[in-house]
Design an enzyme around this catalytic site. Structure first.
Site, PDB file in Angstrom:
ATOM      1  CD  GLU A  72      -2.835   1.235   0.127  1.00 14.98           C
ATOM      2  OE1 GLU A  72      -3.020   2.335  -0.446  1.00 14.98           O
ATOM      3  OE2 GLU A  72      -3.399   0.181  -0.222  1.00 14.98           O
ATOM      4  CD  GLU A  84      -2.767   5.621  -6.162  1.00 17.97           C
ATOM      5  OE1 GLU A  84      -2.984   6.338  -5.154  1.00 17.97           O
ATOM      6  OE2 GLU A  84      -3.556   4.748  -6.564  1.00 17.97           O
TER       7      GLU A  84
END
Length: 235
Positions: free
Chosen positions: A65, A72
């Protein structure tokens, strides 16, 4: 490497973890899930190998994660416009998180399914004598809770996440270990020595100007409370 540079390196690393928890909803979920899984492991009499597999599964999900978040953010920094390649990279990184989550579910199924069927035969009775395991879990919980408190109290404290901050992690760990040693040994002399060392650790953080007195006290209470709750509850 100089000591200052070494501490700064850890500060940057912890800052990255804290930033991910504060800004990402999924990381908040993973943080709470890690707490729940570690506490839940106490009830299932896991072997060292099984606990190691479980621990790696949890860390794998959190790490995936964090990589996804970093990727991102990097793409968003480069371009805010839609681009098929940017979408592909984001989709691939999200897919990696999904695979890590599936892996964690498979591990949980293999470790816990049979045990859940025999819950009444193995819960507290087998756990209460597992002093080393309880101590290790207590230390993990203290570390996680310390990071959480430093995150939520960040605006009301000075210092960094690894050095200073709203809660003294050193004091918390010292008192957690001292309490664990007292419970495991059931020996008054060992308890006195352990708590004396814990007090010296907390005092050194205050004398060194790294923490204020209230921060060292809060850390000591945190470590003491976690160990007492675990050993009293499980015992």
């Amino acid at each position: 490497m100089k000591r200052g540079n070494f501490i700064r390196t850890f500060n940057f690393a912890v800052q990255g973890i804290i930033s991910a928890i504060r800004t990402e909803r999924n990381m908040k979920f993973h943080y709470l899930a890690a707490l729940a899984v570690i506490i839940g492991s106490l009830f299932f009499n896991l072997s060292r190998l099984e606990f190691l597999i479980l621990f790696f599964a949890v860390v794998f999900v959190v790490t995936a994660e964090m990589f996804n978040t970093a990727i991102e953010r990097t793409i968003d920094l480069i371009t805010q416009d839609y681009h098929p390649m940017a979408k592909l990279v984001k989709d691939i990184s999200a897919g990696a998180v999904l695979l890590s989550a599936i892996n964690a579910l498979v591990v949980a199924y293999l470790l816990f399914f049979d045990r859940l069927n025999t819950w009444s035969h193995m819960a507290l009775v087998r756990i209460k004598n597992s002093g080393p395991h309880l101590t290790f879990v207590a230390v993990l919980l203290v570390l996680i809770l310390t990071v959480g408190l430093k995150t939520f109290l960040r605006d009301h404290s000075r210092g960094s996440y690894f050095q200073g901050g709203a809660v003294s992690g050193h004091a918390a760990l010292a008192f957690c270990l001292a309490t664990s040693a007292a419970f495991i040994s059931m020996n008054g002399i060992v308890a006195i020595i352990s708590f004396t060392l814990a007090l010296l650790v907390a005092e050194s953080r205050v004398e060194g100007g790294i923490h204020e007195l209230k921060e060292a006290v809060l850390g000591g209470i945190l470590g003491l409370a976690v160990a007492i709750i675990l050993f009293s509850w499980m015992g």
